[in-house]
Motif scaffolding. Structure first.
Motif, PDB file in Angstrom:
ATOM      1  N   SER A 146       0.855  22.723  -2.283  1.00 17.48           N
ATOM      2  CA  SER A 146       0.733  23.273  -0.933  1.00 17.48           C
ATOM      3  C   SER A 146       0.923  22.159   0.089  1.00 17.48           C
ATOM      4  O   SER A 146       0.322  21.082  -0.040  1.00 17.48           O
ATOM      5  N   PRO A 147       1.740  22.389   1.135  1.00 17.78           N
ATOM      6  CA  PRO A 147       1.931  21.342   2.148  1.00 17.78           C
ATOM      7  C   PRO A 147       0.657  21.021   2.925  1.00 17.78           C
ATOM      8  O   PRO A 147       0.547  19.934   3.507  1.00 17.78           O
ATOM      9  N   LEU A 148      -0.304  21.937   2.940  1.00 18.02           N
ATOM     10  CA  LEU A 148      -1.568  21.698   3.648  1.00 18.02           C
ATOM     11  C   LEU A 148      -2.544  20.863   2.836  1.00 18.02           C
ATOM     12  O   LEU A 148      -3.621  20.519   3.322  1.00 18.02           O
ATOM     13  N   GLU A 149      -2.172  20.539   1.604  1.00 17.53           N
ATOM     14  CA  GLU A 149      -3.058  19.757   0.740  1.00 17.53           C
ATOM     15  C   GLU A 149      -2.363  18.512   0.201  1.00 17.53           C
ATOM     16  O   GLU A 149      -2.665  18.044  -0.888  1.00 17.53           O
ATOM     17  N   MET A 150      -1.441  17.968   0.993  1.00 23.60           N
ATOM     18  CA  MET A 150      -0.677  16.792   0.573  1.00 23.60           C
ATOM     19  C   MET A 150      -1.220  15.499   1.161  1.00 23.60           C
ATOM     20  O   MET A 150      -0.581  14.450   1.058  1.00 23.60           O
ATOM     21  N   GLN A 151      -2.397  15.567   1.818  1.00 20.04           N
ATOM     22  CA  GLN A 151      -2.911  14.372   2.475  1.00 20.04           C
ATOM     23  C   GLN A 151      -3.220  13.241   1.504  1.00 20.04           C
ATOM     24  O   GLN A 151      -3.294  12.077   1.903  1.00 20.04           O
ATOM     25  N   SER A 152      -3.393  13.555   0.218  1.00 16.92           N
ATOM     26  CA  SER A 152      -3.703  12.505  -0.768  1.00 16.92           C
ATOM     27  C   SER A 152      -2.577  11.478  -0.867  1.00 16.92           C
ATOM     28  O   SER A 152      -2.829  10.315  -1.190  1.00 16.92           O
ATOM     29  N   VAL A 153      -1.340  11.882  -0.566  1.00 16.28           N
ATOM     30  CA  VAL A 153      -0.219  10.952  -0.601  1.00 16.28           C
ATOM     31  C   VAL A 153      -0.383   9.886   0.483  1.00 16.28           C
ATOM     32  O   VAL A 153      -0.031   8.720   0.282  1.00 16.28           O
ATOM     33  N   ILE A 154      -0.936  10.287   1.618  1.00 18.61           N
ATOM     34  CA  ILE A 154      -1.154   9.340   2.720  1.00 18.61           C
ATOM     35  C   ILE A 154      -2.469   8.596   2.531  1.00 18.61           C
ATOM     36  O   ILE A 154      -2.533   7.374   2.683  1.00 18.61           O
ATOM     37  N   VAL A 155      -3.525   9.331   2.193  1.00 14.99           N
ATOM     38  CA  VAL A 155      -4.849   8.729   2.068  1.00 14.99           C
ATOM     39  C   VAL A 155      -4.891   7.687   0.953  1.00 14.99           C
ATOM     40  O   VAL A 155      -5.538   6.644   1.089  1.00 14.99           O
ATOM     41  N   SER A 156      -4.210   7.943  -0.159  1.00 15.31           N
ATOM     42  CA  SER A 156      -4.194   6.980  -1.264  1.00 15.31           C
ATOM     43  C   SER A 156      -3.634   5.646  -0.812  1.00 15.31           C
ATOM     44  O   SER A 156      -4.099   4.580  -1.247  1.00 15.31           O
ATOM     45  N   TYR A 157      -2.654   5.694   0.088  1.00 13.33           N
ATOM     46  CA  TYR A 157      -2.057   4.457   0.608  1.00 13.33           C
ATOM     47  C   TYR A 157      -3.017   3.763   1.577  1.00 13.33           C
ATOM     48  O   TYR A 157      -3.320   2.574   1.422  1.00 13.33           O
ATOM     49  N   THR A 158      -3.466   4.504   2.602  1.00 16.03           N
ATOM     50  CA  THR A 158      -4.287   3.874   3.638  1.00 16.03           C
ATOM     51  C   THR A 158      -5.618   3.371   3.087  1.00 16.03           C
ATOM     52  O   THR A 158      -6.105   2.309   3.506  1.00 16.03           O
ATOM     53  N   LEU A 159      -6.216   4.106   2.159  1.00 18.05           N
ATOM     54  CA  LEU A 159      -7.489   3.665   1.585  1.00 18.05           C
ATOM     55  C   LEU A 159      -7.298   2.405   0.752  1.00 18.05           C
ATOM     56  O   LEU A 159      -8.093   1.459   0.840  1.00 18.05           O
ATOM     57  N   THR A 160      -6.251   2.364  -0.051  1.00 13.84           N
ATOM     58  CA  THR A 160      -5.976   1.165  -0.860  1.00 13.84           C
ATOM     59  C   THR A 160      -5.748  -0.043   0.028  1.00 13.84           C
ATOM     60  O   THR A 160      -6.239  -1.150  -0.249  1.00 13.84           O
ATOM     61  N   VAL A 161      -5.008   0.162   1.108  1.00 11.55           N
ATOM     62  CA  VAL A 161      -4.780  -0.933   2.060  1.00 11.55           C
ATOM     63  C   VAL A 161      -6.107  -1.422   2.636  1.00 11.55           C
ATOM     64  O   VAL A 161      -6.361  -2.630   2.717  1.00 11.55           O
ATOM     65  N   ALA A 162      -6.965  -0.488   3.031  1.00 11.68           N
ATOM     66  CA  ALA A 162      -8.258  -0.863   3.604  1.00 11.68           C
ATOM     67  C   ALA A 162      -9.096  -1.679   2.626  1.00 11.68           C
ATOM     68  O   ALA A 162      -9.743  -2.655   3.002  1.00 11.68           O
ATOM     69  N   LEU A 163      -9.049  -1.290   1.351  1.00 10.80           N
ATOM     70  CA  LEU A 163      -9.863  -1.975   0.348  1.00 10.80           C
ATOM     71  C   LEU A 163      -9.353  -3.373   0.028  1.00 10.80           C
ATOM     72  O   LEU A 163     -10.129  -4.267  -0.307  1.00 10.80           O
ATOM     73  N   LEU A 164      -8.039  -3.573   0.132  1.00  6.75           N
ATOM     74  CA  LEU A 164      -7.450  -4.846  -0.280  1.00  6.75           C
ATOM     75  C   LEU A 164      -7.221  -5.824   0.865  1.00  6.75           C
ATOM     76  O   LEU A 164      -6.917  -6.991   0.617  1.00  6.75           O
ATOM     77  N   ILE A 165      -7.351  -5.366   2.105  1.00  9.50           N
ATOM     78  CA  ILE A 165      -7.118  -6.258   3.239  1.00  9.50           C
ATOM     79  C   ILE A 165      -8.043  -7.486   3.228  1.00  9.50           C
ATOM     80  O   ILE A 165      -7.599  -8.597   3.516  1.00  9.50           O
ATOM     81  N   PRO A 166      -9.353  -7.338   2.910  1.00  8.32           N
ATOM     82  CA  PRO A 166     -10.194  -8.545   2.859  1.00  8.32           C
ATOM     83  C   PRO A 166      -9.663  -9.592   1.896  1.00  8.32           C
ATOM     84  O   PRO A 166      -9.771 -10.793   2.145  1.00  8.32           O
ATOM     85  N   LEU A 167      -9.088  -9.154   0.792  1.00  7.61           N
ATOM     86  CA  LEU A 167      -8.501 -10.084  -0.159  1.00  7.61           C
ATOM     87  C   LEU A 167      -7.258 -10.754   0.423  1.00  7.61           C
ATOM     88  O   LEU A 167      -6.991 -11.928   0.149  1.00  7.61           O
ATOM     89  N   SER A 168      -6.518 -10.026   1.263  1.00  9.94           N
ATOM     90  CA  SER A 168      -5.286 -10.587   1.838  1.00  9.94           C
ATOM     91  C   SER A 168      -5.587 -11.780   2.733  1.00  9.94           C
ATOM     92  O   SER A 168      -4.855 -12.772   2.725  1.00  9.94           O
ATOM     93  N   GLY A 169      -6.660 -11.681   3.538  1.00 12.50           N
ATOM     94  CA  GLY A 169      -7.022 -12.800   4.399  1.00 12.50           C
ATOM     95  C   GLY A 169      -7.411 -14.029   3.595  1.00 12.50           C
ATOM     96  O   GLY A 169      -7.019 -15.150   3.936  1.00 12.50           O
ATOM     97  N   TRP A 170      -8.166 -13.817   2.514  1.00 12.27           N
ATOM     98  CA  TRP A 170      -8.570 -14.935   1.659  1.00 12.27           C
ATOM     99  C   TRP A 170      -7.352 -15.553   0.972  1.00 12.27           C
ATOM    100  O   TRP A 170      -7.224 -16.783   0.906  1.00 12.27           O
ATOM    101  N   LEU A 171      -6.452 -14.721   0.457  1.00 12.49           N
ATOM    102  CA  LEU A 171      -5.252 -15.218  -0.213  1.00 12.49           C
ATOM    103  C   LEU A 171      -4.364 -16.007   0.745  1.00 12.49           C
ATOM    104  O   LEU A 171      -3.806 -17.050   0.378  1.00 12.49           O
ATOM    105  N   ALA A 172      -4.226 -15.505   1.990  1.00 14.40           N
ATOM    106  CA  ALA A 172      -3.389 -16.188   2.972  1.00 14.40           C
ATOM    107  C   ALA A 172      -3.960 -17.564   3.308  1.00 14.40           C
ATOM    108  O   ALA A 172      -3.225 -18.553   3.415  1.00 14.40           O
ATOM    109  N   ASP A 173      -5.269 -17.635   3.495  1.00 14.70           N
ATOM    110  CA  ASP A 173      -5.896 -18.926   3.797  1.00 14.70           C
ATOM    111  C   ASP A 173      -5.845 -19.863   2.589  1.00 14.70           C
ATOM    112  O   ASP A 173      -5.700 -21.073   2.745  1.00 14.70           O
ATOM    113  N   ARG A 174      -5.950 -19.302   1.388  1.00 13.91           N
ATOM    114  CA  ARG A 174      -5.994 -20.130   0.177  1.00 13.91           C
ATOM    115  C   ARG A 174      -4.612 -20.622  -0.237  1.00 13.91           C
ATOM    116  O   ARG A 174      -4.425 -21.808  -0.560  1.00 13.91           O
TER     117      ARG A 174
END
Length: 474
Positions: free
Chosen positions: A47-75
Motif C-alpha cells: 500500500s502506498p500509504l504504508e511505505m514510510q518504512s523505506v524513508i524511516v529506515s534511512y533517516t533513523l539509521t543516519v541518526a544512529l550513526l551520526i555520532p560515530l561519524s564525528g568521532w571517525l572524522a576527528d580520528r
C-alpha cells in the motif's frame, strides 16, 4: 592536519561547493524517492500509504550513526571519512536499484544510510573547522543553495524515470554524482583531525537503542504483527534506555554526547526547536507526493512537475535569510516564521477534489519559502555559540536531531494518516479528506512548536547574525 581556519585560497573557494554537492546527493535521493513511492509500492505489492518504512529506515539509521561519524572524522581525518562516506552511499544506491522486495529495499536503504550518516555531517564539520565564525552563516547558507537543485530536479526526474523506465533507476542516478564528489574531494577537502579518546560504545548502545525503540513504537502501532503488550514493552524499554544513558553520561569520562553541551542555551533551544518543529514539517515531503498521486490521481511525472515551484521558492528565499535574521534577530524570525509555517500547512485542510491545481501550487510555493527561513535559521542558531572544543560534538548532535526529527515526523504523519484512514473520515465521499485532516494536525503541531523559540534571548546568535553590529550602525 589540525583543525583551524584554512588559508589556501583555492580550497577556500571550492570547499563550499563540495559541501553543496554532498547535500545535492542526499536531496536528490530523497525527493526522487518521495515521488516514486506509489510506483514502488505498486511494483512490490504494498500500500502506498504504508511505505514510510523505506524513508524511516534511512533517516533513523543516519541518526544512529551520526555520532560515530564525528568521532571517525576527528580520528582519521575529514578527507578520508568523506570519501568513504560517498563511496558507501553510492554503493548503497546500487543495492537499492536491484531490490525486488520491500524487505530488500529497506535493507539496502540501511546500507545506503551508513554512507549518508557520514557524508553531509563530515562536509559540514569540515566547513566549521575551515572558516571563521563570522563567515559561517554565509557559507552554510551557500552550500544549501546549490544543494536545492536536487529538490528541483528530483521530483520531475523521478517521475520521468518511473514512467519511462522503472523505479529502480531513481537510485542509479546517485552513482555518477558520487563519482564526481570523490574526484573533487581528493584534491579539495582538507584532512582535518582532532585528538579524540575511545569511542563510547556503551553510550552509543543506550542512546541508539532508545531512539530505535521509540521509532518502532510509532512505526508499528497499527501493525497486526505486534500486540499492544509488545508496544507497551517497547515504549518502556525506550524510556529506560534513555534514562540509563543520562545516568551513564553524567558519570562517564568521555560520553558519546556530553550533557554539558545542553548548557549552551542557543544549542539546546536550537536542538529542541529542530525536533519539535519537524514533528509537523517533517512529514510534508511524504504527504504532498501522496496527496498528488493517491488523492488527486496525478501521474508520477505530473506530480513531480508540480513539486518544482516549491523547490524553486525554497532556493530563491534562502537569499533573504541572512538579511531577515540580521534585521529582526533569531528570536523574532523563528517565532514568527514557525507560526506562519504551521498556518500554511493547516491551509491544506481546505483543499477539496474540486480545488484548482494552481491553488495547491501557491500553497507549496509558500511552504518552500517558509521552510528555507526555518531550517537555515534553526541550524545556524544551534551552531552560533560553539567553539573549537564543542564544534564536532555540537555539529554531530545537531545532525542527529535533524535526522531523528525527520524520521519521527514522517512516522508521526503516517500514523495520523492511518488513524484517519481507519476512521469515519475515510468513508466520506471526499477521497482527499484523509489527507486534509492529517495536514490540519501537522499544522497545529508546528504552530505550537513556536513556543520553544520564545525562550531565546533577544540577542541570541548575534555573533553569527550580526544583528548587534547592525543595530549599532543604525
Amino acid at each position: 592536519m589540525q583543525a583551524g581556519v584554512i588559508k589556501d585560497e583555492r580550497t577556500r573557494k571550492y570547499l563550499p561547493w563540495l559541501g553543496a554537492l554532498a547535500i545535492f546527493m542526499q536531496a536528490l535521493d530523497a525527493t526522487i524517492l518521495n515521488t516514486g513511492l506509489p510506483s514502488i509500492a505498486k511494483s512490490l505489492g504494498e500500500s502506498p500509504l504504508e511505505m514510510q518504512s523505506v524513508i524511516v529506515s534511512y533517516t533513523l539509521t543516519v541518526a544512529l550513526l551520526i555520532p560515530l561519524s564525528g568521532w571517525l572524522a576527528d580520528r582519521f581525518g575529514t578527507k578520508r571519512i568523506f570519501i568513504l562516506a560517498v563511496g558507501l552511499f553510492s554503493l548503497g544506491s546500487v543495492f537499492c536499484s536491484i531490490s525486488n522486495t520491500l524487505d530488500q529495499l529497506v535493507l539496502a536503504r540501511i546500507f545506503q544510510a551508513i554512507g549518508g550518516a557520514m557524508m553531509v555531517p563530515v562536509a559540514r564539520l569540515t566547513l566549521i573547522y575551515a572558516y571563521p565564525k563570522d563567515q559561517l552563516l554565509k557559507v552554510i547558507n551557500f552550500i544549501t543553495i546549490p544543494g536545492l537543485i536536487g529538490p528541483m530536479l528530483g521530483p520531475a526526474v523521478g517521475g520521468f524515470l518511473v514512467e519511462k523506465l522503472s523505479w529502480h533507476w531513481i537510485f542509479l542516478i546517485n552513482v555518477p554524482v558520487g563519482l564526481i564528489a570523490v574526484l573533487v574531494a581528493k584534491s579539495i577537502i582538507p584532512n582535518f583531525t582532532n585528538k579524540v579518546g575511545r569511542f563510547d560504545l556503551l553510550g552509543w548502545i543506550l542512546f541508539s537503542g532508545g531512539l530505535t525503540m521509540l521509532t518502532l513504537v510509532i512505526e508499528k502501532w497499527n501493525s497486526p504483527t505486534i500486540s499492544t503488550i509488545q508496544l507497551i514493552m517497547l515504549c518502556l524499554l525506550a524510556v529506560l534506555m534513555g534514562v540509563a544513558y543520562v545516568y551513564y553520561a553524567r558519570r562517564a569520562k568521555d560520553p558519546l554526547i556530553k550533557l554539558d553541551l545542553f548548557k549552551i542555551t542557543t544549542l539546546r533551544l536550537g536542538l529542541i526547536g529542530n525536533l519539535v518543529t519537524r514533528f509537523g514539517i517533517g512529514g510534508m515531503p511524504l504527504m504532498i507526493p501522496l496527496l498528488l498521486q493517491v488523492g488527486y490521481g496525478y501521474s508520477a511525472m505530473y506530480a513531480g512537475m508540480m513539486m518544482i515551484p516549491q523547490a524553486l521558492s525554497n532556493l530563491v528565499s534562502r537569499n533573504f535569510v541572512v538579511p531577515i535574521v540580521r534585521r529582526f534577530g533569531y528570536r523574532s524570525t523563528l517565532i514568527t516564521n514557525t507560526i506562519l509555517t504551521g498556518l500554511l500547512i493547516s491551509c491544506f485542510f481546505f483543499i477539496t477534489p474540486n480545488t484548482p491545481y494552481w491553488v495547491i501550487i501557491i500553497l507549496m510555493i509558500g511552504n518552500g519559502a517558509f521552510n528555507a527561513i526555518q531550517f537555515t535559521s534553526m541550524n545556524t542558531i544551534s551552531l552560533a555559540d560553539l567553539d573549537q572544543e564543542t564544534s564536532s560534538e555540537g555539529n554531530s548532535l545537531l545532525s542527529v536531531t535533524q535526522q531523528l526529527a525527520v524520521s519521527l515526523g514522517i512516522s508521526l504523519s503516517a500514523m495520523v494518516l492511518m488513524i484517519f484512514q481507519n476512521s469515519a473520515v475515510a468513508v466520506s465521499s471526499d477521497q482527499i479528506a484523509v489527507f486534509r485532516y492529517t495536514f490540519l494536525v501537522m499544522g497545529l503541531i508546528t504552530v505550537l512548536s513556536s513556543f520553544v523559540f520564545t525562550k531565546l534571548d533577544k540577542d541570541a546568535g548575534a555573533s553569527m547574525s550580526g544583528k548587534r553590529e547592525y543595530g549599532d550602525k543604525s
